[in-house]
Design an enzyme around this catalytic site. Structure first.
Site, PDB file in Angstrom:
ATOM      1  N   SER A   1     -10.275  -0.103   7.095  1.00  0.00           N
ATOM      2  CA  SER A   1      -9.706   0.062   5.756  1.00  0.00           C
ATOM      3  C   SER A   1      -8.993  -1.156   5.187  1.00  0.00           C
ATOM      4  O   SER A   1      -8.568  -1.132   4.037  1.00  0.00           O
ATOM      5  CB  SER A   1      -8.756   1.264   5.733  1.00  0.00           C
ATOM      6  OG  SER A   1      -9.489   2.461   5.857  1.00  0.00           O
TER       7      SER A   1
ATOM      8  N   LYS B   1       0.848  -1.193   0.000  1.00  0.00           N
ATOM      9  CA  LYS B   1       0.000   0.000   0.000  1.00  0.00           C
ATOM     10  C   LYS B   1       0.885   1.244   0.000  1.00  0.00           C
ATOM     11  O   LYS B   1       1.909   1.295   0.687  1.00  0.00           O
ATOM     12  CB  LYS B   1      -0.908  -0.008   1.233  1.00  0.00           C
ATOM     13  CG  LYS B   1      -1.929   1.132   1.266  1.00  0.00           C
ATOM     14  CD  LYS B   1      -2.864   1.012   2.460  1.00  0.00           C
ATOM     15  CE  LYS B   1      -3.878   2.148   2.496  1.00  0.00           C
ATOM     16  NZ  LYS B   1      -4.805   2.038   3.647  1.00  0.00           N
TER      17      LYS B   1
ATOM     18  N   SER C   1      -9.808   2.363   2.856  1.00  0.00           N
ATOM     19  CA  SER C   1      -8.910   3.071   1.956  1.00  0.00           C
ATOM     20  C   SER C   1      -7.953   2.160   1.190  1.00  0.00           C
ATOM     21  O   SER C   1      -7.295   2.596   0.244  1.00  0.00           O
ATOM     22  CB  SER C   1      -8.084   4.087   2.756  1.00  0.00           C
ATOM     23  OG  SER C   1      -7.237   3.421   3.699  1.00  0.00           O
TER      24      SER C   1
END
Length: 482
Positions: free
Chosen positions: A175, A76, A151
């Site tokens: 998330s 990420k 997210s």
């Protein structure tokens, strides 16, 4: 190859059925083919990835390989990685190349894993749909008209579309788990403090926690073995003995007590999600578990508490992005104050600005006691509810999300409806407890549904065992987007 588990890939690498260089090359080709449609990755650097793969092949050849040596992992874009563009999905960091590795990245490097690329995300991890990224929205591989969740939507999309065997994510209010549910994969948020936050760009420091995302619970266990561990550079890191999260995977579930919070089985859950949850519970009863009703009376307050505390911490954390030391700087300004104003106005997106304003407001004189302190007191009550519930059960289950993935743009104009996407997940962050999501079927428009599994502190191995036993008798985690 693309649908193989991490254990299978590791065995095949050890048996010389293919090299890490060949494996990495195949995933890079797949990213090149499908990423224009899904937008799961912000940055891919074939040169760095293939150099790591070449080094991994040497480790394998000399007998120094571990379970993840030579396996590509998507990271990420909130984790700093030396020599990689690290943007946090924001214009503010669109030119920032990290000079160092995050603690998590270091651990993967030491394990011989390959960084296959940096995945797209909601800007500074603020969002539930991956629509707030400066680099454009990510699309759900099961239905490109739908959001992938956020997210960590890019990470979830990459794993679901088989652009990477596994990925890292971060979880502040859901998330990891929410996008895992909406994209039909598995994801776990560990107990707060188990995974180093060093080099993980902060959103809300008391809530943020890194964790793995993969196809199965077994894969998550292998990833957690690498990701967890004490880091003296992180003041919130926990000093604990190393744990093998794969050791309990085969334990039978006879006698397991599953707690079902009455507050989670309410009107907010859609019927297709409710039907899938009930079918999953039937499977667990067949495996020897029993279900009991429990109560989390303060759970409905999780969303308002979260959206006081998280923006307050974000307001403080994001004050460092001012155009002075690194990152974006407004091209023209009259003085220092004007540079601050223009840089932050141009560098941050609408959702980030909204949360900074909310956070600054609740921390301001006259409102600190009324909002921030009260939210902290309620946070303690939410944690106490879980402590009481675990006296009656071993594990808590429910839906990960109230509905299947919604359409792109459907909720972007209504922040409140967007925030309610995390109605079942945010309590675990407020309490600091571990929680995970696994796929259990499909609902409206053939979009995936996730089962939320929550455990007491440091019960990750038990949770992974419970998830793994379900995945041994079902195949939802093996389904591929058409």
């Amino acid at each position: 190859m693309f649908n193989a588990s991490l254990k299978q890939l590791s065995n095949q690498l050890a048996e010389k059925k293919f090299s890490s260089t060949e494996l990495t090359t195949q995933f890079l080709r797949r990213i090149k083919q499908f990423n224009p449609e899904y937008n799961a990755f912000i940055t891919v650097d074939e040169e760095i990835s293939l150099a790591q793969a070449k080094a991994a092949d040497k480790m394998i050849a000399t007998g120094q390989a571990g379970p993840l040596t030579g396996i590509p992992i998507a990271q990420k874009d909130i984790f700093c990685a030396k020599g990689w563009l690290t943007t946090c999905g924001s214009r503010m960091l669109s030119n920032f190349v990290s000079p160092y590795d995050a603690g998590v990245i270091e651990r993967f490097n030491q394990a011989g894993a390959i960084n296959i690329g940096k995945t797209n995300m909601d800007e500074f991890a603020m969002g539930s749909s991956n629509e707030t990224s400066y680099y454009g929205m990510v699309k759900n591989p099961w239905d490109i008209a739908a959001v992938p969740g956020g997210s960590s939507g890019g990470a979830a999309c990459a794993v679901a579309a088989r652009l990477a065997p596994a990925a890292t994510g971060t979880d502040t209010g859901g998330s990891i788990r929410q996008p895992a549910a909406l994209c039909g994969i598995s994801g776990i948020k560990p107990t707060y403090g188990l995974v180093s936050r060093y080099g993980m760009i902060a959103f809300a420091s008391s809530l943020d926690q890194g964790g793995p995302m993969a196809k199965s619970a077994e894969d998550l266990a292998l990833l957690l073995n690498v990701m967890t561990g004490f880091d003296p550079r992180d003041s919130t890191s926990l000093r604990r003995d190393a744990e093998d999260y794969t050791q309990d995977l085969q334990k039978p579930l006879a006698g397991l007590r599953i707690g079902l919070p009455k507050e989670y089985f309410a009107e907010s859950m859609s019927q297709d999600v409710a039907n899938a949850i009930e079918k999953a519970l039937i499977e667990y009863r067949k495996l020897g578990a029993q279900t009991v009703e429990v109560s989390l009376p303060n759970a409905p307050l999780s969303i308002p508490v979260y959206y006081v505390l998280a923006p307050a911490e974000a307001s403080s954390n994001l004050s460092r992005f001012d155009g002075v030391r690194y990152g974006y700087r407004a091209p023209s300004y009259s003085d220092l104050a004007d540079m601050y104003r223009k840089t932050r106005a141009q560098g941050f997106g609408a959702e980030v600005k909204r949360r900074i304003l909310i956070g600054t407001y609740v921390l301001s004189h006259g409102y600190y006691d009324a909002y921030y302190i009260k939210a902290q007191k309620l946070r303690r009550l939410i944690a106490q509810d879980f402590t009481e519930a675990y006296k009656q059960c071993d594990i808590i289950m429910g839906p990960t999300t109230p509905t299947v993935a919604f359409n792109l743009g459907e909720k972007s104009g209504d922040p409140i409806q967007m925030y309610l996407s995390d109605i079942y997940t945010s309590a675990a962050n407020l309490a600091g407890m571990p929680a995970m999501s696994i796929p259990i079927g499909f609902g409206d428009k053939n979009r995936p549904i996730g089962l939320h599994i929550m455990g007491n502190y440091f019960k990750e191995a038990q949770m992974l065992n419970i998830a793994h036993q379900y995945q041994l008798v079902t195949d939802w985690h093996l389904k591929l987007p058409v």
